[in-house]
Design an enzyme around this catalytic site. Sequence first.
Site, PDB file in Angstrom:
ATOM      1  N   HIS A   1      -3.926   5.133   5.942  1.00 39.67           N
ATOM      2  CA  HIS A   1      -4.800   4.345   6.802  1.00 39.67           C
ATOM      3  C   HIS A   1      -5.550   5.292   7.721  1.00 39.67           C
ATOM      4  O   HIS A   1      -5.919   4.941   8.833  1.00 39.67           O
ATOM      5  CB  HIS A   1      -4.004   3.343   7.648  1.00 39.67           C
TER       6      HIS A   1
ATOM      7  N   GLU B   1      -9.562  -4.368  -5.275  1.00 34.46           N
ATOM      8  CA  GLU B   1     -10.795  -3.696  -4.825  1.00 34.46           C
ATOM      9  C   GLU B   1     -11.807  -3.461  -5.941  1.00 34.46           C
ATOM     10  O   GLU B   1     -13.009  -3.461  -5.703  1.00 34.46           O
ATOM     11  CB  GLU B   1     -10.465  -2.371  -4.139  1.00 34.46           C
TER      12      GLU B   1
HETATM   13  C1  LIG Z   1      -5.048  -1.271  -2.616  1.00 34.26           C
HETATM   14  C2  LIG Z   1      -4.747  -1.887  -1.288  1.00 34.26           C
HETATM   15  N1  LIG Z   1      -5.608  -2.750  -0.752  1.00 34.26           N
HETATM   16  C3  LIG Z   1      -5.373  -3.309   0.450  1.00 34.26           C
HETATM   17  C4  LIG Z   1      -4.241  -3.005   1.141  1.00 34.26           C
HETATM   18  C5  LIG Z   1      -3.999  -3.615   2.524  1.00 34.26           C
HETATM   19  N2  LIG Z   1      -2.854  -4.523   2.453  1.00 34.26           N
HETATM   20  C6  LIG Z   1      -1.624  -4.127   2.807  1.00 34.26           C
HETATM   21  S1  LIG Z   1      -0.477  -5.302   2.491  1.00 34.26           S
HETATM   22  C7  LIG Z   1      -1.634  -6.380   1.922  1.00 34.26           C
HETATM   23  C8  LIG Z   1      -1.239  -7.736   1.438  1.00 34.26           C
HETATM   24  C9  LIG Z   1      -0.214  -7.666   0.359  1.00 34.26           C
HETATM   25  O1  LIG Z   1       0.115  -8.943  -0.030  1.00 34.26           O
HETATM   26  P1  LIG Z   1       1.251  -9.209  -1.088  1.00 34.26           P
HETATM   27  O2  LIG Z   1       1.056  -8.349  -2.265  1.00 34.26           O
HETATM   28  O3  LIG Z   1       1.322 -10.652  -1.347  1.00 34.26           O
HETATM   29  O4  LIG Z   1       2.569  -8.684  -0.385  1.00 34.26           O
HETATM   30  P2  LIG Z   1       3.209  -9.231   0.976  1.00 34.26           P
HETATM   31  O5  LIG Z   1       2.696  -8.368   2.073  1.00 34.26           O
HETATM   32  O6  LIG Z   1       2.805 -10.643   1.106  1.00 34.26           O
HETATM   33  O7  LIG Z   1       4.663  -9.084   0.785  1.00 34.26           O
HETATM   34  C10 LIG Z   1      -2.901  -5.818   1.980  1.00 34.26           C
HETATM   35  C11 LIG Z   1      -4.138  -6.483   1.583  1.00 34.26           C
HETATM   36  C12 LIG Z   1      -3.360  -2.098   0.536  1.00 34.26           C
HETATM   37  N3  LIG Z   1      -2.220  -1.738   1.140  1.00 34.26           N
HETATM   38  N4  LIG Z   1      -3.626  -1.566  -0.658  1.00 34.26           N
END
Ligand SMILES: Cc1ncc(C[n+]2csc(CCOP(=O)(O)OP(=O)(O)O)c2C)c(N)n1
Lengths: 328, 328, 344, 344
Positions: free
Chosen positions: B129, B60
Site C-alpha cells: 500500500h 482490476e
Molecule cells: C488485487 C487487490 N485489489 C484490491 C485490494 C484491496 N482490498 C483488500 S481486501 C479487499 C476486499 C476483499 O474481499 P473478500 O475477498 O471478500 O475478503 P474479505 O475481506 O471479505 O474476507 C479489497 C478490495 C487488494 N488487497 N488486492
Amino acid sequence: MPVLEYIEAIRTAMKEEMERDSRVFVLGEDVGLKGGVFGATKGLQQQFGEMRSLDTPLAESAIAGVAIGAAMAGMRPVAEMQYSDFMFPATNQIISEAAKIRYRSNNDWDCPIVIRAPIGAGVFGGLYHSQCPESVFFGTPGLKIVAPATAYDAKGLLLAAIRDPDPVLFFENKKCYRLIADEVPEGEYTVPIGKASVMREGSDITVIGYSMPLHFAMQAADELSREEGIEAHILDLRTIQPLDREAILEAAARTGKVLIVHEDNKTGGVGAEVAAIISEELLFDLDAPIRRVCGPDVPATVFNPPGEKHFMLNKDKLKAAMLDLARY
Amino acid sequence: MPVLEYIEAIRTAMKEEMERDSRVFVLGEDVGLKGGVFGATKGLQQQFGEMRSLDTPLAESAIAGVAIGAAMAGMRPVAEMQYSDFMFPATNQIISEAAKIRYRSNNDWDCPIVIRAPIGAGVFGGLYHSQCPESVFFGTPGLKIVAPATAYDAKGLLLAAIRDPDPVLFFENKKCYRLIADEVPEGEYTVPIGKASVMREGSDITVIGYSMPLHFAMQAADELSREEGIEAHILDLRTIQPLDREAILEAAARTGKVLIVHEDNKTGGVGAEVAAIISEELLFDLDAPIRRVCGPDVPATVFNPPGEKHFMLNKDKLKAAMLDLARY
Amino acid sequence: MTQSGSVKNHTRHAALGLTDEQAVRMYELMQLARKYDERGQLLQRAGKVNFNISGINQEPSQVAMAFAMDTERDWFLPYYRDYAFVLSVGMTVKELMLALFGKAEDPNSAGRQLPGHFGSKRLRIVTGSSPVTTQVPHAVGFALAAKMRGENSVSLVSFGEGSSNQGDFHEGCNFAGVMKLPVIFVCQNNGYAISVPLSKQTAGRISDRALGYGFPGFQVDGNDPLEVYRVFKEAHDRALAGEGPTLIEVVTYRVTPHSASDNDLAYRTKEEVEHHRAKDGIPAYRRYLTDIGLWNDEKEQELLARIRKEIDEATEYGERAPFQSVEDAFRYVYAETDEAGEVR
Amino acid sequence: MTQSGSVKNHTRHAALGLTDEQAVRMYELMQLARKYDERGQLLQRAGKVNFNISGINQEPSQVAMAFAMDTERDWFLPYYRDYAFVLSVGMTVKELMLALFGKAEDPNSAGRQLPGHFGSKRLRIVTGSSPVTTQVPHAVGFALAAKMRGENSVSLVSFGEGSSNQGDFHEGCNFAGVMKLPVIFVCQNNGYAISVPLSKQTAGRISDRALGYGFPGFQVDGNDPLEVYRVFKEAHDRALAGEGPTLIEVVTYRVTPHSASDNDLAYRTKEEVEHHRAKDGIPAYRRYLTDIGLWNDEKEQELLARIRKEIDEATEYGERAPFQSVEDAFRYVYAETDEAGEVR
Ligand SMILES: Cc1ncc(C[n+]2csc(CCOP(=O)(O)OP(=O)(O)O)c2C)c(N)n1
Ligand SMILES: Cc1ncc(C[n+]2csc(CCOP(=O)(O)OP(=O)(O)O)c2C)c(N)n1
Ligand SMILES: [Mg+2]
Ligand SMILES: [Mg+2]
C-alpha cells in the site's frame, strides 16, 4: 569448441541442467511435444517426460504463479512465456510476488524461478510479437534481468539463472535464435549475473548495450575501423538488473564518448539509467553528450515490412551514429 | 479562491465533469456508497446513481478492460484502482490494450479512459500500500501519465485527463490527500497535460521532480534561502509522460546544477530519463553531476514505522542533498 | 490420539473420527483466536498499533479446516483473516502480537508486512501478500511440486468471495483441475468485500464454479465447525487419493468493519450485522460440547483465564520488543551470499 | 425480408425465422470465407505474404452467429479465425486481402497488425489485438455502455477454448453476470490451442462455467449452422430482453495447422484430422439446401466462379496496393490535434 546457434545454446542449458538437477523443470504453452513455438524446448518432453516439460493451459498468470509456488516448494521451474508480449498478464505475479517473496518474509522464503521470454522485432510479427518489455520490469527491486547477445552467454547465463536463488527474467532475442552462433563449451559453465563484458576494445567511442543491436554495433565497428580508423569500445551489459556500474563507468571513461543502444523504446528504457549513472558519476570525463540510439517511441512494431524495417535498428543506423559521435 | 484539500480537488473534478458530461462515469472497488477507501468518490453515487458511480467486482483487469470497452463505445470512464499496488493485475489491459488501441487501428478507434491510482508511502501500509508504480508504465508509447503535487493541478489535470482523447494514468499521492491544500478555482479549468510548471524561481540549483517530494523540496528551499542564501529553482513535471523536454532543459540550464527527486525507486525511475535527456542535450552547460534523490532500490516499504520513515524522502534528506549540490 | 469418553461414536465429532481431546481443543482455539482478535481491535482503537484486520466470526470454520489437515505434510496458504487457522496449525499468540506491533522478532515478516500477512516455513505457512488471490496459483504450484516428488501432501489455500472474482482464481483452479492436483480451494464467503456485498460481486454461486474446472465444489455453513470438518476431511482424502482438487465455499459473515479504518454503517445496517452476530458459531459449539459432557462453566472460566494471561503476556512482549533496525530493513531484497557465493 | 418458397415453415431454417434468401446467403458466405482462406494459405505458401492464420472448418458456425446478430446496432469483438464472421457482417474480401498483404488501405489497421486482427468502426467490429482474451472485458464494456445509454445493442465476443482459461474470461463473464449485461460470449472450441489439446487445457466443460456466473451456457455443434443460429438467436433475444449474458461453446475442430509456421503432425495424427475434415459442415449444409430445392450444381458453379473472380481481383488489388509510408507508420500513437487542440 562446438559452434552452437543461440537457441541451441538455450536448449542445451535446459537439457543439461535438467539432467543434473531433478528439481529443474520447464513449463509453458506448447513447450511439450511441440517443443515451443521457436523450438527452444524441443526434445525435452521426449527425454524427461510430460511432467518435466509441462504443457500448461493458456494462462500466463498461472504459468508464473504456479512456477512461483513450485519454486517456493523447492523446485527450480523454468517458465516459458511464448512471446514477451504475452507476459503482461503475469505482471502481478512477477512484480508483486516473485520479486518480493524473499524480502517480505525476511528471508524465510525464496523464489528461485526463471522466466524465459523472447523479445524483439524482425519476424513480421506485428504489434504483439515484436516488443521489448524490459523497461516494464526494470527497476523492480528483487528481480534480476538478463539479456544475452551471444550463444556463449545464453547458455552460461541460463545456467546461472537456474541456479540463482532469486527470480531471474531471461530475455532472449528472437532474431538471435538462428542468426547468432558462436563457440559454446560442452558441459557446465556459468556466466555470472551482474557482470558486463567487453565485446570489443577501442579508444575512440564507447558503445554500451545489450542483446541483438550489439551485433549491428560490432559490424559497424569493424567497418568504421577499416574505413575510418575509428576504434569503438563495445560493452555488452548482458545483465540489465543489477547493472554492472563499474563496467559501465570504466567503459565510458575509456573514451569519454558514449553511445547507448537497445531495441526497447528509447524513453524510460534501460539506456536512460545507464546515461543517468554516467552523468551522476563521470560527468566531467565526458567529451560528448551521451547519446542513445534505441527503438523509437512508438509501439513495436508494424506488420508491414517497410514499416518494421524502418522501426528496427541496423548496422547502418548504428554506424552513422557512431561516426557522428566519433567526429564530435 | 477557496482552498481545497488535494483529495477534495480530485472529487470536485469528477463531480463537475459528471455534471457537465453524461458520458463520464466512475467505476472501481468501493467507489459507490462507501465513496472509495480514501473518500475520493464520496457523494458521487448519491448524486449520480449506481450506474455512474459503479461498484465493480474485485477484479482490476476487468475494471480496466470494461472501462476500455466502454471508452471505445464512446463513454468517458474514470476507473479507480484502490491502491496503485493493485493495478498490476490490469497491466496487460493497460499496456497491451489501452495504450495501443488508436495506434493499432490506424486512428479508427480510440480509448479515452482515465485510470486513477494512489501512489506513495507514509500511511503504515506496508509493502503493498506504499509503492510508486510509475516506472512500470513509463515508456509505454500511447499512455499519458500525470502525477500532480498540488490541489490546483490535481483538479485541472484530472479535468484535462477526462477530456483527453487518449488513455491517461492519473497518479495521486495518498500523502497529499489531506496534507496538501491550496487555492482551487471553482468551475472548469484545465491544466495542460505535457506541461511542467515552475514552483519556485532560483538561480543556484535546480530541483526537478513530481508529486509529494516536491513539497519537501519547497520546504527545504525556503530554509536554504533563509539560512544559506541559496536559491533553488524548482520544476514540477506534473506530467511524466510525455515529459516536458523544453521545461526540463530550461530549468537545468538555469542553474547548471540539477537534482532530481521522486519517491519511486531510483533505478529505472522517471528521474533516469530526465537525467538522460539533460545529459543528451545540455551536457556542457552543467556545473555539477546530475544527482537523483529517490526511493532506495528496495520494495516500498515496510510496515514498521522506523523502517517506513527511513525509506521515505523528507525535508531533511532533500535539504542535505540540495545544500551539497549548491556547494559543489 | 485415542478416543475416550462414554459417548464414543455417538457424538457427531466421534462419528467424524475426532477424539474428545480434539473436539475440545478446537473449542479452545476458537476462543483463543476470538480473544486475540478482540485484543487486536482494542490495541488498534487505543492507538497502540497502526493497523488491524479482524477474523471475528470466521474462527469456527478456520479451526475446523485446520483440523482436517496434516500439519506435518500439507502446505498452507491462508489469507489475512485466518488467525484461527494459523493458530490451529501452530502459530502462537506471541508471534501474532509481534506481527501486530510490527516487530523484528515477528516470524511472518519481521514487521515488514501488515499484520495478517502470514508466513512461516517452519509451520508450512507460505508467505502471503496483500494483492488478493495471488496465492491461489502458488498453492497449485505447491501441489504440483508434491505430485512431481511423489509426496503425500495437500495444499490448502483460502481467500474471500470478493477475491474469487480475480483472474488468478480461475487460472489457478483450472490448472489444478487439468492436472488433478491435491489442492483444497477455500472461499470464505463472508458476504462483503469491504463495502461491496456478494450480490454485486457475482450473480452465481461460488461453489458452482468448480464444475467448470471438472472437480467438485461444496457449500458449507461456517458456523457449524463439525460439518466444515467433515467436508474438508473428505476433500483431503480425495486429494490424497489422487482424485484432485475440491472447491469449498464456507458461508460466513463479516461482523466487524473491513478493517480498522472502515465505517461499515455507510453501506449496511446495524440490524443486519446483529442478525448475523446472533448466529455466532462459538457459543453454539460450546453448547454442543456442554451437552455431551465435554465442557462446563468451570472449564470455560479456566480457559478464559488462561487465554487472557497468554494474550496479556504476548501483548506486553510484543509492545516491548524492538523493531527491526533500519539497516536490516534494507536486507534480503536478494539472497545474501558469502564469499564463496553460497546463499547464507 | 419476407419468406418465400413452398417449403415455408416446413424447413428447418424457416422454422427458425430465416428466409430462403438468408439460408442461401449463409451458404454463399461460408464458401466465400472458405475460398478466401484457402487462397490465403496458398499465398502464404508461395511466399507472397508473411503470415496467415486460418479459420477453415469454423465457417458454418461463424456465419450462423453473424446472422443472429443485428448489424445496425450490435457490437462485434471477433478473434483471429473469424473470417467468415467478419465477411458476414460486411467486411469484403478485398479488405481482407489488403490486410493479408499488410497494405495501407487495409481498414483494419493499415497493415500495422497481423492479418486476422480485425477492426472497423464502420462495421461495428471492435479493434482486436494478439494477446488472447483481452477482448472479453471490452465486450462487457460495450454492453455496459449500451445499458447506460439505454441502447438496444448486444455485444458478441469470440475466442478459442484455450483462451477461455485466461483470467480475463473469468473477470469479464463475472462482471457481465453481476450487471446482467447484453453480451454473448462465444467460445469456439476447436480442440487445440496451438499444440495443446483440450484435455490439457481444462478438465471441465467450458459451457458449464456459465453456471458459476449466474447465466446460462450452451454447447452447440459447430457443423450444424442452423442449430448454431437457433442458439445464438435465443441468446440475442434474451440479451435484448434484459435477461443478461449467455455463454455459447461452439464445438468445432481446427483442421489446419495453428498458423503457417506450425507443423501439427508433431502433436496429432493425420487420421484424427481426416476424421474431422470428413465432418465439414459446408457440404452438409449444401446438401440441406439442395434437398429442399434451394440449391443445385449449376448455382454452385456460378457461385464458385463468382467467388473466384472476387478473390482473384482482390488478390491482385491487395498485392499491388502500396504499403503505408514509413512516416505515416509512426502516426497515431496519440490523437493528432489541430492548432485549436481539436482532435482531427
Ligand atoms: C488485487 C487487490 N485489489 C484490491 C485490494 C484491496 N482490498 C483488500 S481486501 C479487499 C476486499 C476483499 O474481499 P473478500 O475477498 O471478500 O475478503 P474479505 O475481506 O471479505 O474476507 C479489497 C478490495 C487488494 N488487497 N488486492
Ligand atoms: C496471452 C497470450 N498468450 C499466448 C499467445 C500465443 N497464442 C496465440 S494463439 C494461441 C492458442 C489459442 O488457442 P485457442 O484459444 O484454443 O484458439 P484457436 O487458435 O485454437 O482458435 C496461443 C497460445 C497469445 N496470443 N496471447
Ligand atoms: Mg468477503
Ligand atoms: Mg482452440
